[in-house]
Write an enzyme that holds these catalytic residues in place. Sequence first.
Site, short mmCIF file in Angstrom:
data_model
loop_
_atom_site.label_atom_id
_atom_site.label_comp_id
_atom_site.label_asym_id
_atom_site.label_seq_id
_atom_site.Cartn_x
_atom_site.Cartn_y
_atom_site.Cartn_z
N GLU A 83 0.82 -1.22 0.00
CA GLU A 83 0.00 0.00 0.00
C GLU A 83 0.85 1.26 0.00
O GLU A 83 1.70 1.45 0.88
CB GLU A 83 -0.93 0.01 1.22
CG GLU A 83 -1.86 1.20 1.24
CD GLU A 83 -2.95 1.10 2.29
OE1 GLU A 83 -3.46 2.14 2.72
OE2 GLU A 83 -3.29 -0.04 2.69
N LYS A 261 -7.66 -0.46 11.18
CA LYS A 261 -6.99 -0.91 9.97
C LYS A 261 -5.75 -0.06 9.72
O LYS A 261 -4.70 -0.56 9.31
CB LYS A 261 -7.95 -0.85 8.79
CG LYS A 261 -7.40 -1.48 7.50
CD LYS A 261 -6.71 -0.49 6.59
CE LYS A 261 -6.27 -1.14 5.29
NZ LYS A 261 -5.50 -0.21 4.42
N ASP A 277 3.59 -14.16 11.83
CA ASP A 277 2.26 -14.58 11.41
C ASP A 277 1.29 -13.40 11.45
O ASP A 277 0.78 -13.03 12.50
CB ASP A 277 1.77 -15.71 12.33
CG ASP A 277 0.47 -16.35 11.86
OD1 ASP A 277 -0.25 -15.73 11.07
OD2 ASP A 277 0.19 -17.48 12.30
N HIS A 375 -1.98 9.99 -0.25
CA HIS A 375 -2.10 8.61 -0.71
C HIS A 375 -2.19 8.54 -2.23
O HIS A 375 -1.53 7.72 -2.87
CB HIS A 375 -3.35 7.98 -0.08
CG HIS A 375 -3.58 6.57 -0.52
ND1 HIS A 375 -2.91 5.50 0.01
CD2 HIS A 375 -4.43 6.06 -1.47
CE1 HIS A 375 -3.33 4.39 -0.57
NE2 HIS A 375 -4.24 4.70 -1.46
#
Length: 428
Positions: A83, A261, A277, A375
């Site tokens: 991202e 998030k 993990d 972004h």
Amino acid sequence: MNATSRIPGFYKLDPDSRFRRIVEASGLPADQLRPLQEKDAAMAAIADRMIENAVGTIAIPLGIAANFLIDGTDHLVPMATEEPSVVAAASNAALIARERGGFHTSGTAPVMIAQVQILDVADPQGARLRLLEARDELLELANAQDPLLVELGGGARDIEVRLVESGDFRCVVVHLQVDVRDAMGANAVNTMAEALAPRIAAIARGRSLLRILSNKADLRLVRARAVFDAEKLGGADVVDGIVDAYRFAAADPYRAATHNKGIMNGISAVVLATGNDTRAVEAGAHCHACRDGRYTSLSHFEKDADGHLVGSIELPLALGLVGGATRTHPTAQAAVTLLGVRSATHLGRITAAVGLAQNTAALRALATEGIQRGHMSLHARNVAAAAGAVEDEIGALVERMVADGHVRLDRARQLLAELRPEPEPHRQ
């Protein structure tokens, strides 16, 4: 030929042979599938040891977040993510935090929980007390399964017995609490749980079913805090905006899901870069976000007496430095080396600081220019490349797309055609 997924003996093949078989089985041209094939023989062999039916690897960009001062020590932080803006945002927030001492962290012992489920118990309350009476026996049996872990200072520490009921379902659940030291701990606690299950079932006078760790690792917590200078953030209004944005996430689960998030953008990137993990960490974090009965923010923001922003975070992070991909994958090994971590808990504390930095940067953007400006500037480079722009065309194409506010593939192709000179007419 007709495509088929039935390939007898597929798992017995080496990666190159598997690739040839999937080309045959799919009926697709080999050139279309070639990106699936690992070109590096050494990496192909590593992949084949790590998972089943391996044919190749997929490269995720790995960036280095700068500016992190954590507990008085500078760290360069490897972050693996696809991202745009994640690494830049974390680095920027870390730079602001440096102004007032950087990040300060703490953590609990690396204790994981193994669950042993017992069904068909006639007297669950009595069984609970019988199991607690057998605590020392059960801990001794658990520690006998992993004498090396005990030698390293870890091992089974305690048990808890819970009665779990829902409708007409009822079971007795024993939680075995194990200090796993520098391991993530899944293999160690699962082995202990399986060894203990017959004895636990006998004491409870029932039958054992599940014997496995819990990813709700709420005994393995890490914490990070930092003071972000108000002037460096953009002023008092920005601080107030960040606090109000946090309060929205704390009150509303729809906002909290996106808020958290953003935290995990930073945390998962470090977890992946170090070969840990990501699914276990994410499951534990989101479960922790609803520990009080509703889903809410993992972080907390407030103003101090001087008007500066104080950010803090606490969450479970089950990370390891031994075993798994951390010891198998050369990139993960290099990432751990670069971080200079001393223990799995130390890695968790650094990772929590990155999550807090990421969250702060996102809230600052939301409270000021909006999340899309920075972004989309980075995303526009990917769009330009997808449209066919070469390196010396990408900069101009990105500038045009961002300026007109349309970062789309069709717009990129249109602008690219305008940027390129018309071909000279062919003369006879």
